[in-house]
Scaffold this motif. Structure first.
Motif, PDB file in Angstrom:
ATOM      1  N   PRO A  10      -1.814   2.024  12.625  1.00  0.00           N
ATOM      2  CA  PRO A  10      -0.438   1.727  13.048  1.00  0.00           C
ATOM      3  C   PRO A  10       0.000   0.309  12.673  1.00  0.00           C
ATOM      4  CG  PRO A  10      -1.633   2.858  14.788  1.00  0.00           C
ATOM      5  CD  PRO A  10      -2.644   2.452  13.770  1.00  0.00           C
ATOM      6  N   ALA A  11      -0.933  -0.656  12.775  1.00  0.00           N
ATOM      7  CA  ALA A  11      -0.598  -2.031  12.416  1.00  0.00           C
ATOM      8  C   ALA A  11      -0.331  -2.155  10.914  1.00  0.00           C
ATOM      9  CB  ALA A  11      -1.723  -2.973  12.833  1.00  0.00           C
ATOM     10  N   LEU A  12      -1.077  -1.413  10.096  1.00  0.00           N
ATOM     11  CA  LEU A  12      -0.852  -1.442   8.656  1.00  0.00           C
ATOM     12  C   LEU A  12       0.525  -0.902   8.308  1.00  0.00           C
ATOM     13  CD1 LEU A  12      -4.326  -0.165   7.354  1.00  0.00           C
ATOM     14  CD2 LEU A  12      -3.449  -2.506   7.290  1.00  0.00           C
ATOM     15  N   LEU A  13       0.929   0.157   8.974  1.00  0.00           N
ATOM     16  CA  LEU A  13       2.237   0.754   8.718  1.00  0.00           C
ATOM     17  C   LEU A  13       3.351  -0.185   9.202  1.00  0.00           C
ATOM     18  CD1 LEU A  13       2.948   3.463   7.393  1.00  0.00           C
ATOM     19  CD2 LEU A  13       3.261   4.413   9.674  1.00  0.00           C
ATOM     20  N   ALA A  14       3.161  -0.739  10.396  1.00  0.00           N
ATOM     21  CA  ALA A  14       4.163  -1.649  10.946  1.00  0.00           C
ATOM     22  C   ALA A  14       4.319  -2.888  10.071  1.00  0.00           C
ATOM     23  CB  ALA A  14       3.777  -2.043  12.366  1.00  0.00           C
ATOM     24  N   ALA A  15       3.215  -3.370   9.487  1.00  0.00           N
ATOM     25  CA  ALA A  15       3.280  -4.546   8.625  1.00  0.00           C
ATOM     26  C   ALA A  15       4.113  -4.293   7.371  1.00  0.00           C
ATOM     27  CB  ALA A  15       1.864  -4.975   8.231  1.00  0.00           C
ATOM     28  N   GLU A  16       4.265  -3.019   7.010  1.00  0.00           N
ATOM     29  CA  GLU A  16       5.092  -2.643   5.866  1.00  0.00           C
ATOM     30  C   GLU A  16       6.546  -2.408   6.267  1.00  0.00           C
ATOM     31  OE1 GLU A  16       4.114  -2.539   2.797  1.00  0.00           O
ATOM     32  OE2 GLU A  16       1.931  -2.713   3.008  1.00  0.00           O
ATOM     33  N   GLY A  17       6.841  -2.664   7.539  1.00  0.00           N
ATOM     34  CA  GLY A  17       8.212  -2.479   8.009  1.00  0.00           C
ATOM     35  C   GLY A  17       8.571  -1.035   8.295  1.00  0.00           C
ATOM     36  N   ARG A  18       7.560  -0.187   8.459  1.00  0.00           N
ATOM     37  CA  ARG A  18       7.794   1.224   8.730  1.00  0.00           C
ATOM     38  C   ARG A  18       7.550   1.517  10.212  1.00  0.00           C
ATOM     39  NH1 ARG A  18       7.638   3.963   3.706  1.00  0.00           N
ATOM     40  NH2 ARG A  18       8.325   2.379   2.199  1.00  0.00           N
ATOM     41  N   ASP A  23      -6.181   2.347   5.515  1.00  0.00           N
ATOM     42  CA  ASP A  23      -5.052   2.209   4.601  1.00  0.00           C
ATOM     43  C   ASP A  23      -4.624   3.561   4.045  1.00  0.00           C
ATOM     44  OD1 ASP A  23      -7.464   2.406   3.245  1.00  0.00           O
ATOM     45  OD2 ASP A  23      -6.977   0.889   1.739  1.00  0.00           O
ATOM     46  N   ASP A  24      -5.595   4.454   3.802  1.00  0.00           N
ATOM     47  CA  ASP A  24      -5.232   5.795   3.345  1.00  0.00           C
ATOM     48  C   ASP A  24      -4.550   6.588   4.464  1.00  0.00           C
ATOM     49  OD1 ASP A  24      -5.887   5.702   0.682  1.00  0.00           O
ATOM     50  OD2 ASP A  24      -7.873   6.600   0.921  1.00  0.00           O
ATOM     51  N   VAL A  25      -4.976   6.388   5.688  1.00  0.00           N
ATOM     52  CA  VAL A  25      -4.292   7.046   6.811  1.00  0.00           C
ATOM     53  C   VAL A  25      -2.839   6.586   6.871  1.00  0.00           C
ATOM     54  CG1 VAL A  25      -4.218   7.348   9.313  1.00  0.00           C
ATOM     55  CG2 VAL A  25      -6.417   7.359   8.123  1.00  0.00           C
ATOM     56  N   ALA A  26      -2.619   5.283   6.733  1.00  0.00           N
ATOM     57  CA  ALA A  26      -1.249   4.764   6.747  1.00  0.00           C
ATOM     58  C   ALA A  26      -0.429   5.372   5.606  1.00  0.00           C
ATOM     59  CB  ALA A  26      -1.264   3.244   6.648  1.00  0.00           C
ATOM     60  N   ARG A  27      -1.030   5.494   4.430  1.00  0.00           N
ATOM     61  CA  ARG A  27      -0.320   6.102   3.299  1.00  0.00           C
ATOM     62  C   ARG A  27       0.040   7.557   3.602  1.00  0.00           C
ATOM     63  NH1 ARG A  27      -4.617   3.169   0.426  1.00  0.00           N
ATOM     64  NH2 ARG A  27      -3.694   1.490  -0.831  1.00  0.00           N
ATOM     65  N   LEU A  28      -0.917   8.306   4.153  1.00  0.00           N
ATOM     66  CA  LEU A  28      -0.676   9.720   4.451  1.00  0.00           C
ATOM     67  C   LEU A  28       0.440   9.895   5.480  1.00  0.00           C
ATOM     68  CD1 LEU A  28      -4.393  10.868   4.567  1.00  0.00           C
ATOM     69  CD2 LEU A  28      -2.690  11.647   2.901  1.00  0.00           C
ATOM     70  N   VAL A  29       0.422   9.060   6.508  1.00  0.00           N
ATOM     71  CA  VAL A  29       1.482   9.141   7.514  1.00  0.00           C
ATOM     72  C   VAL A  29       2.829   8.835   6.876  1.00  0.00           C
ATOM     73  CG1 VAL A  29       2.371   8.114   9.648  1.00  0.00           C
ATOM     74  CG2 VAL A  29      -0.067   8.643   9.438  1.00  0.00           C
ATOM     75  N   ASP A  30       2.869   7.831   5.993  1.00  0.00           N
ATOM     76  CA  ASP A  30       4.112   7.505   5.288  1.00  0.00           C
ATOM     77  C   ASP A  30       4.599   8.676   4.444  1.00  0.00           C
ATOM     78  OD1 ASP A  30       6.116   5.429   4.420  1.00  0.00           O
ATOM     79  OD2 ASP A  30       5.210   5.877   2.466  1.00  0.00           O
ATOM     80  N   ILE A  82       0.826  -1.211   0.000  1.00  0.00           N
ATOM     81  CA  ILE A  82       0.000   0.000   0.000  1.00  0.00           C
ATOM     82  C   ILE A  82       0.858   1.258   0.000  1.00  0.00           C
ATOM     83  CG2 ILE A  82      -1.936  -1.129   1.166  1.00  0.00           C
ATOM     84  CD1 ILE A  82      -1.091   0.408   3.722  1.00  0.00           C
ATOM     85  N   LEU A  83       2.167   1.092   0.279  1.00  0.00           N
ATOM     86  CA  LEU A  83       3.062   2.243   0.276  1.00  0.00           C
ATOM     87  C   LEU A  83       3.818   2.371  -1.043  1.00  0.00           C
ATOM     88  CD1 LEU A  83       4.498   1.971   3.900  1.00  0.00           C
ATOM     89  CD2 LEU A  83       2.386   3.037   3.094  1.00  0.00           C
TER      90      LEU A  83
END
Length: 255
Positions: free
Chosen positions: A79-87, A50-57, A4-5
């Motif tokens: 936060p879990a979505l971002l962490a799952a991407e290794g961020r 998922d869009d929140v995770a993208r925006l934070v990234d 997603i990133l």
């Protein structure tokens, strides 16, 4: 599976975010203001975690939500979505609650939000203060101004849902927030009435805010302006603009 990133939506949001940041920068130059005087709050109403995770990234640190249930669900997931991407999950991301708060939902909001920008009733002040104390937190608060009477605008029932208080009640409500344990008065917020030139509306907010600042010098936030009128808000001294559709796109269809 595409991350997603690193997908088309991430690239779309990056481009839209760059455009809005460019608009803010240009508005600041036109108003002879420093760009860092204006904070961008991205409102993700009706869009997913998922869009929140993208925006934070993409570097967004101030996010807004209008509905308590939606805010709570997203803040449990992104936060879990971002962490799952290794961020790494940034510690400085802030949720601004910007919608009309129902008194039975204040406890949930106090748990997830750092700022409530839409306080317009004494009862909400008292309940938010109690909830913040239970959570052991200090919650930032903006008092929402309803500019219609000051602008001579007829009441539109469709705009009543936006809330707010007039000039006569603004300072009294701000005093109540400032005196409440667990709350910190940050400033004022408004939504420009649809039928009025935004520049006129935000100019009136600036005058009301100056009156409030005389009593509460630390309440420096002036949250005004959205996707269609952020330039006028910046010209009138806004410190925060709340942008949704210009970054996230048109509201998705609700099933």
């Amino acid at each position: 599976m595409v991350s997603i990133l690193d997908d088309a939506r991430h690239r779309e949001l990056a481009g839209r975010l760059e455009e809005v940041r460019g608009r803010i920068a240009a508005a600041c130059r036109a108003a002879d203001r420093a760009e860092d005087e204006v904070a961008l709050v991205v409102v993700s109403k009706f869009f997913g975690a998922d869009d929140v995770a993208r925006l934070v990234d993409l570097g967004v640190r101030d996010l807004g939500e209008n509905r308590e249930q939606e805010a709570t669900a997203k803040w449990e997931r992104w936060p879990a979505l971002l962490a799952a991407e290794g961020r790494a999950v940034p510690a400085d991301v802030r949720l601004h609650f910007v919608g009309q708060l129902q008194s039975k939902k204040d406890g949930h909001v106090a748990r997830v939000a750092r700022v409530v920008q839409s306080v317009d009733r004494a009862k909400i002040v008292d309940r938010l203060a109690a909830a913040a104390q239970r959570e052991g937190r200090v919650l930032g608060v903006c008092v929402q101004a309803d500019l219609r009477e000051g602008l001579g605008v007829a009441v539109d029932p469709e705009e009543d849902v936006r809330g707010g208080v007039g000039r006569g009640d603004l300072l009294a409500l701000a005093d109540r927030v400032a005196q409440a344990e667990g709350l910190e008065l940050r400033g004022v917020m408004t939504v420009a009435p649809r039928s009025v030139d935004p520049a006129e509306a935000f100019g009136l907010l600036a005058r009301w805010h100056e009156e409030l600042l005389a009593a509460h010098p630390g309440a420096t936030w002036r949250s005004a302006g959205m996707s269609g009128d952020l330039e006028q808000a910046v010209a009138a001294g806004a410190t925060h603009v709340r942008v949704g559709s210009a970054i996230l796109g048109s509201r998705p269809a609700l099933g």
